[in-house]
Write an enzyme that holds these catalytic residues in place. Sequence first.
Site, short mmCIF file in Angstrom:
data_model
loop_
_atom_site.label_atom_id
_atom_site.label_comp_id
_atom_site.label_asym_id
_atom_site.label_seq_id
_atom_site.Cartn_x
_atom_site.Cartn_y
_atom_site.Cartn_z
CE LYS A 1 6.18 30.70 2.90
NZ LYS A 1 6.46 30.89 1.48
NE ARG B 1 0.87 39.81 -6.02
CZ ARG B 1 1.03 39.18 -4.87
NH1 ARG B 1 0.04 39.12 -4.02
NH2 ARG B 1 2.17 38.63 -4.55
P1 ADP Z 1 4.95 32.32 -3.24
O1 ADP Z 1 5.03 31.93 -1.80
O2 ADP Z 1 5.78 31.46 -4.14
O3 ADP Z 1 5.06 33.80 -3.54
P2 ADP Z 1 2.11 32.62 -3.63
O4 ADP Z 1 1.12 31.59 -3.24
O5 ADP Z 1 2.11 33.88 -2.82
O6 ADP Z 1 3.48 31.88 -3.61
O7 ADP Z 1 1.96 33.04 -5.15
C1 ADP Z 1 2.15 32.16 -6.22
C2 ADP Z 1 2.21 32.94 -7.53
O8 ADP Z 1 0.99 33.65 -7.74
C3 ADP Z 1 3.29 34.02 -7.58
O9 ADP Z 1 3.78 34.10 -8.91
C4 ADP Z 1 2.57 35.28 -7.24
O10 ADP Z 1 3.22 36.43 -7.77
C5 ADP Z 1 1.26 35.03 -7.94
N1 ADP Z 1 0.16 35.81 -7.36
C6 ADP Z 1 -0.14 36.02 -6.07
N2 ADP Z 1 -1.23 36.81 -5.94
C7 ADP Z 1 -1.62 37.13 -7.19
C8 ADP Z 1 -2.66 37.94 -7.74
N3 ADP Z 1 -3.51 38.62 -6.97
N4 ADP Z 1 -2.75 38.01 -9.08
C9 ADP Z 1 -1.87 37.35 -9.86
N5 ADP Z 1 -0.86 36.60 -9.42
C10 ADP Z 1 -0.74 36.48 -8.10
#
Ligand code: ADP
Length: 150
Positions: free
Chosen positions: A41, A90
């Site tokens: 990735k 979200r």
């Molecule tokens: P992944 O690649 O596993 O989706 P992320 O880094 O995108 O990892 O997100 C990690 C976690 O944080 C996930 O549970 C995601 O839903 C949550 N998350 C991402 N953005 C937000 C946000 N703005 N508010 C709350 N939770 C979030």
Amino acid sequence: MKRAIFPGTFDPFTIGHYSIVKRGLNIFDEIIIGIGNNQSKKTLFSIEKRIEMIQKAFTNEKRVKVIAYNSLTVDFAQEVNAGFILRGLRSVGDFEYERTIGDTNRILTGIETVILFTEAEYAHISSTVARDLISYGKDISSFLPPNIVL
Ligand code: ADP
């Protein structure tokens, strides 16, 4: 001792992620932020930079630790003796995905996923949009945890 992992890519770690960890500390004694370091990735921020940013965001919080991992998330949870996986939700868009992996992880290991609904003011914040804005030279400081600069 209730220990959870908060796994993600965190490319970059946003104020939305920060808020979930802060609120998670009301439920868990310790939260290990696990940065999935999947070689296939491609990320904008290096693993070192992501670790540094997250450590800075939680300098005064001894109950938060940051570890990079490249195994399966449930294997990582078991390695660090965590009984729970913390995730943020979200929108309905996140729901089906979270349910599928949450169910799979519980069936595989018994580890429960605890999901917190995002605070409304952070519901639009995503690492993907942050990276897009960065690529057009925009300032994303309002997307980042307090006191964090890129
Ligand atoms: P992944 O690649 O596993 O989706 P992320 O880094 O995108 O990892 O997100 C990690 C976690 O944080 C996930 O549970 C995601 O839903 C949550 N998350 C991402 N953005 C937000 C946000 N703005 N508010 C709350 N939770 C979030």
